[in-house]
Design an enzyme around this catalytic site. Structure first.
Site, PDB file in Angstrom:
ATOM      1  N   HIS A 143      26.269  76.805  63.472  1.00 45.28           N
ATOM      2  CA  HIS A 143      26.560  76.025  62.263  1.00 45.28           C
ATOM      3  C   HIS A 143      28.055  75.760  62.230  1.00 45.28           C
ATOM      4  O   HIS A 143      28.858  76.677  62.064  1.00 45.28           O
ATOM      5  CB  HIS A 143      26.133  76.782  61.008  1.00 45.28           C
ATOM      6  CG  HIS A 143      26.570  76.075  59.742  1.00 45.28           C
ATOM      7  ND1 HIS A 143      26.229  74.770  59.480  1.00 45.28           N
ATOM      8  CD2 HIS A 143      27.349  76.471  58.704  1.00 45.28           C
ATOM      9  CE1 HIS A 143      26.751  74.407  58.318  1.00 45.28           C
ATOM     10  NE2 HIS A 143      27.439  75.419  57.840  1.00 45.28           N
ATOM     11  N   ASP A 156      30.978  73.880  60.425  1.00 45.29           N
ATOM     12  CA  ASP A 156      31.500  73.155  59.267  1.00 45.29           C
ATOM     13  C   ASP A 156      32.550  72.150  59.719  1.00 45.29           C
ATOM     14  O   ASP A 156      33.499  72.511  60.418  1.00 45.29           O
ATOM     15  CB  ASP A 156      32.141  74.122  58.274  1.00 45.29           C
ATOM     16  CG  ASP A 156      31.144  75.070  57.653  1.00 45.29           C
ATOM     17  OD1 ASP A 156      30.196  74.584  57.019  1.00 45.29           O
ATOM     18  OD2 ASP A 156      31.301  76.296  57.803  1.00 45.29           O
ATOM     19  N   ASP A 204      23.142  75.328  54.886  1.00 45.84           N
ATOM     20  CA  ASP A 204      24.273  75.972  54.224  1.00 45.84           C
ATOM     21  C   ASP A 204      24.622  75.433  52.847  1.00 45.84           C
ATOM     22  O   ASP A 204      25.337  76.092  52.112  1.00 45.84           O
ATOM     23  CB  ASP A 204      25.512  75.893  55.130  1.00 45.84           C
ATOM     24  CG  ASP A 204      26.580  76.907  54.749  1.00 45.84           C
ATOM     25  OD1 ASP A 204      26.225  77.953  54.162  1.00 45.84           O
ATOM     26  OD2 ASP A 204      27.768  76.674  55.044  1.00 45.84           O
ATOM     27  N   HIS A 254      29.469  69.783  52.977  1.00 46.55           N
ATOM     28  CA  HIS A 254      29.242  70.701  51.856  1.00 46.55           C
ATOM     29  C   HIS A 254      30.428  71.620  51.571  1.00 46.55           C
ATOM     30  O   HIS A 254      30.349  72.447  50.647  1.00 46.55           O
ATOM     31  CB  HIS A 254      27.967  71.525  52.092  1.00 46.55           C
ATOM     32  CG  HIS A 254      27.986  72.327  53.352  1.00 46.55           C
ATOM     33  ND1 HIS A 254      27.525  71.835  54.541  1.00 46.55           N
ATOM     34  CD2 HIS A 254      28.399  73.585  53.615  1.00 46.55           C
ATOM     35  CE1 HIS A 254      27.652  72.753  55.482  1.00 46.55           C
ATOM     36  NE2 HIS A 254      28.187  73.821  54.935  1.00 46.55           N
TER      37      HIS A 254
END
Length: 991
Positions: free
Chosen positions: A50, A52, A174, A417
């Site tokens: 994951h 970001d 997330d 996000h």
């Protein structure tokens, strides 16, 4: 920096070029899936990372691995390592999500590496999930930008890899709560399913007991089965089971399988994994479970993970010889979904959303609905410019789409996000804003090229004065026009309906103003408020501003010409009446707002509908931010994510206030000052059916060492009960009930923050006869804490970190002081059955506001200017229906366009406008050509609708998700029909 960006754009263009034909391939997809063994517990191992696109570091710092003092992570090394590890073993599989990173990496690869990656994609061993530029937030995002950022990633994947790279699964692992509109949009993107990691702790418990962690989510109350999306909640957020992390940053034991060595641990590791699999299976309904093996920025050394997973799979499966029923293998979310589909069982359904989200008691992630309100507004403003730029480029036929990529890419990053959500570190927030600013600068170049085509009169080949934006007009500052003898303001209306607006132009001199027909227009010459002039960072010397009424054509522009008043000529200004600290009334032909001498708004009357709302109180309050519990550190304080008031009662920012009322022919307004850091201006314009509230908040004082969460509260006598209504990502509206959840027995632990919901464009309360709707100019959080009351949080300054990873307090400053934020609310008072017309059209106009560009003309007089340049132009010759909105108008190539149109009323909202509507798309192209071919596409524009075949599911209510998708291909007939809330996407070729 601009040279580096230009090189990246050239690489992007090289991999895109003209739109490629749509082709089908059968070497990937569900046919490549391992469906396990029917008599075993099948464990789908999903290896992933994951990543970001900005959070603790900027997107580029994360990509390159710089700023290792913050965190030692580099995405370029992750992708290098993963590809190498996949090539080592054909059994291995991997998924990847964030195209912002993959695009950066792809542009640096050799042809040999690219060919190897294409083979991995074609074999289904590297699968792209979601495929957006980022994994977008769901609470603070607008549907237009959600669609755009997914379409940007989908276009890159389609043009680079073809059909095998088309994402089929949503992967929102997330984000901090989940929107029903997001499910609907993903279904319209052609997805078969959605998986996410975070669910309210109170919601997870009964779902686990009842094996309802997987369900059919009905994403729209209007679109029926085409909005349904199978949805699953992952078992461990998105990490692996405890003790099974095989990354270089983990401390868990590897699989040590040499019996000759002392640390041999295969039996213990195998049994622990089998136990974990059985434990997880208790919460799921089939003999298939998914185990995610990955976490934030894992796999810089993917060989370490895969080597251990290879061993784990081998030894766990060997245990079947000793009676184990666990069968484990490499898989992907789409293969797991396909296995569930083949299980041919029925599923529970859900029709509400997953807001608000609480991770543990007292920890409601509702603060980020408002965190960084200036960035939230700037993102919305940048989207406005992006859509206008696309339109201008398309109608001028300049074919400069590649230049618009800068802003498209920046907007894709901003949807992340930890971007528009406001949950990033300050230097990362600055980077997002800088990227938007750089993208806007590039868009202005396209705007100039477009106006160079559209402004000159037919037959004129004259240079056009440079157009520029005044981005600080919200604080009454436009430095380039200060002192100019003449300047123009050109207003582009991006909607397909005529609109009337009231521009404010700050000036240092007196001018006369001419409309597009050359007539002198009536304008107000009003002083700029002391509050505005004292905002930190404002450098303008303008003391006054012109206010005038501008009626703009649909999908077109008007130009207004300002020329300095000649010496000795007396200018007649409209009469201005000002009263101070007295009761006053704002009134036009539609509305009346009454204030008492203390500055309290007392009532709003709608004359047309004979509706009166008594206002018991309207003003600003603040909650004291909870500093946390030292004795129970697991209970978080208020921070960037969490809103947790110390006591469940807001305090007025001031017990006293002053009021000045101004009345002119164009506007009547009440300026109310609460204290030195909060004020508001409530305005009613001539002919308006709504009231504007412009607020200014900041610098929020913290000398008392108390964090403060600032709200505007509207208390009325509307008998709303416990119900209020908020929108989802700017589209459909959901009913909220205080202290209630539709799908589980809710225990109230936080009576304020537990009742906060995202407000992306509007919130309302109502009773049988009256409705108060409040429109917002950005995403904010709020709710109804009392019957008849609405509160909206507009600004936050907190002094403690909420221990959720960002490790930085949300204490925004500018120019050495706390950040000052300005914003706008629109108040609508109407009957419930009539309110949709105003709040739907009002919200669209707030979101797609006319864009003002300024210029210093290169002509000596207005007569010379008007002889050479058109001052009014519209792309439309016919009036378009009020319930239709042009969402996208984007030139793809010389004679090819992408068009999205939508019906933006819901079912049963309005007797007239909630009906299906038919339009002729040729009307959009009357100025540039004749449509000779149309292909209807799915929402992300990466597949013809006729080729979409989604998986079918059955609910426990006996409903099938199957829907027959119709399609229009190579149409000669250009009329289409839109049903309520329907978005239709077309690729159009013109002669």
């Amino acid at each position: 920096m601009h040279v580096a960006i230009f090189c990246l754009v050239l690489l992007f263009v090289a991999t895109h070029g003209l739109p490629t034909p749509y082709k089908s391939q059968n070497s990937c997809g569900y046919d490549s899936c391992n469906l396990g063994k029917p008599d075993k517990l099948n464990v789908h191992i999903v290896a992933h990372t994951h990543d970001d696109v900005g959070w603790l570091k900027t997107v580029d710092q994360y990509y390159y691995g710089s700023r290792s003092e913050i965190v030692n992570r580099g995405v370029q090394y992750i992708l290098d390592s993963v590809v190498s590890a996949l090539l080592d073993n054909p059994d291995r599989r991997y998924i990847y999500v964030e195209m912002a990173f993959f695009w950066r990496w792809w542009n640096e690869q050799s042809n040999d590496t690219r060919n190897a990656v294409k083979q991995l994609v074609n074999e289904g061993r590297l699968e792209f999930i979601s495929g957006g530029w980022s994994m977008n937030d769901e609470a603070a995002t607008h549907y237009n930008s959600i669609i755009d950022q997914h379409a940007l990633g989908a276009e890159f994947l389609h043009d680079t890899f073809g059909d095998c790279a088309r994402p089929k699964i949503g992967w929102q692992i997330d984000p901090f709560g989940h929107s029903r509109e997001m499910a609907s949009l993903m279904a319209q993107m052609g997805f078969d399913g959605l998986f996410f990691g975070r669910i309210d702790y109170q919601d997870r418990i009964p779902r686990t007991i009842e094996k309802n962690l997987e369900m059919m989510w009905k994403g729209s109350a209007n679109l029926g089965r085409q909005s349904w999306l199978f949805t699953g909640v992952l078992p461990h957020s998105y990490s692996g089971p405890n003790t099974f992390c095989f990354d270089i940053h983990c401390n868990d034991q590897p699989i040590m399988d040499d019996k000759r060595l002392h640390d041999y641990n295969v039996p213990e590791r195998v049994q622990s994994f089998i136990n974990a699999a059985h434990l997880e299976a208790h919460g799921y309904a089939t003999n298939h479970i998914i185990i995610t093996m990955g976490d934030d920025f894992q796999d810089q050394n993917a060989h370490e993970k895969f080597k251990n997973l290879d061993k784990l799979i081998h030894y766990v499966n060997l245990a079947q010889e000793n009676g184990s029923n666990v069968n484990v293998f490499y898989s992907t979310p789409s293969c797991y979904l396909y296995a569930l589909n083949k299980a041919e069982r029925v599923w529970t359904s859900k029709s509400d959303d997953f807001f608000p989200y609480a991770s543990v008691p007292f920890a409601y992630w509702t603060g980020y609905y408002t965190s960084r309100p200036a960035l939230k507004r700037y993102e919305r403003y940048a989207n406005n410019i992006l859509q206008v730029t696309r339109q201008l480029n398309g109608f001028s036929q300049k074919n400069l789409r590649d230049n618009i990529f800068y802003l498209s890419e920046a907007m894709g990053l901003a949807q992340h996000h930890d971007a528009v959500s406001g949950t990033e570190k300050q230097h990362v927030a600055n980077d997002y804003a800088q990227r938007l600013s750089d993208g806007i600068d590039q868009a202005v170049e396209v705007i100039n090229d477009a106006y160079a085509q559209l402004l000159p009169r037919e037959g004129q080949t004259v240079p056009v004065a440079r157009q520029f934006l005044c981005p600080y007009s919200n604080i009454s500052e436009c430095l380039p026009i200060e002192g100019a003898n003449q300047f123009t303001v050109t207003l582009w209306n991006p909607t397909i309906h005529p609109v009337t607006i009231h521009p404010h132009v700050p000036v240092t001199r007196e001018y006369i103003i001419r409309d597009p027909q050359g007539n002198l227009i009536s304008a107000e010459y009003l002083p700029i408020s002391e509050t505005m002039k004292n905002i930190p960072g404002r450098t303008s010397s303008a003391q006054y501003q012109y206010l005038f009424q501008a009626s703009l054509p649909a999908l077109g522009y008007n130009t207004y010409y300002f020329e300095v008043k000649a010496d000795g000529i007396k200018t007649e200004h409209n009469k201005v009446k000002i009263v101070q600290n007295q009761a006053c009334t704002l009134q036009n032909e539609h509305l009346r707002a009454e204030f008492d001498s203390l500055g309290d708004l007392r009532s709003i009357t709608n004359f047309d509908k004979q509706v009166v709302v008594s206002v018991l109180n309207q003003g600003f309050y603040w909650y004291e931010s909870h500093p946390g519990d030292r004795t129970t550190p697991e209970l978080s304080p208020s921070g960037a994510y969490i809103f947790r008031p110390l006591i469940p009662e807001a305090v007025p920012v001031s017990l006293l206030r002053t009021i000045n009322c101004t009345q002119t022919d164009t506007v009547q307004k009440a300026t109310i000052v609460f204290n030195e850091w909060i004020s508001q201006e409530i305005s009613l314009y001539r002919g308006a059916s709504a009231i504007e509230v412009e607020w200014t908040v900041g610098p929020i004082p913290i000398e008392d060492n108390k964090g403060k969460e600032i709200i505007i509260r509207y208390n009325t006598n509307i008998d709303s009960g416990s119900k209020y209504y908020t929108d989802a990502n700017g589209r459909e509206v959901l009913e909220r009930i205080r202290n209630h959840r539709p799908t589980w027995p809710y225990f109230v632990d936080e009576p304020i923050s537990g009742n906060y919901y995202p407000i992306n464009s509007r919130i309302w309360i109502r009773d049988n006869d009256r409705q108060l709707t409040i429109l917002t100019d950005r995403s904010e959080g709020g709710g109804s804490m009392y019957d008849g009351s609405v509160e909206i949080m507009v600004h936050r300054r907190v002094l403690h970190d909420d221990s959720l990873g960002v490790n930085e307090v949300l204490n925004e400053t500018a120019y050495g002081k706390g950040l000052v934020v300005t914003g706008k609310h629109i108040l609508i008072v109407d009957r419930p059955e009539d309110s949709a017309r105003l709040h739907r059209s009002g919200a669209q106009q707030m979101f797609m506001h006319p864009l003002a560009t300024y210029s210093i003309p290169n002509t000596s007089s207005y007569a010379n200017y008007s002889n050479v340049y058109r001052q009014s132009w519209s792309a439309l010759s016919d009036v378009m229906p009020l319930n239709v909105h042009l969402l996208t108008f984007d030139q793809l190539a010389l004679k090819q366009y992408l068009v999205r149109v939508e019906h933006y009323f819901e079912l049963n909202e309005d007797e007239t406008y909630s009906q299906p509507v038919t339009i002729d798309l040729q009307a959009l192209f009357k100025s540039i050509g004749t449509i000779n071919e149309m292909t209807e596409l799915i929402l992300t524009a990466n597949l013809p609708l006729s080729e979409l075949n989604r998986l079918d599911w059955m609910t426990k209510e006996g409903e099938s998700s199957h829907v027959d998708m119709f399609q229009q291909q190579s149409l000669k007939e250009t009329t289409i029909t839109l049903n309520p809330m329907q978005i239709r996407t077309f690729q159009i070729t013109i002669d």
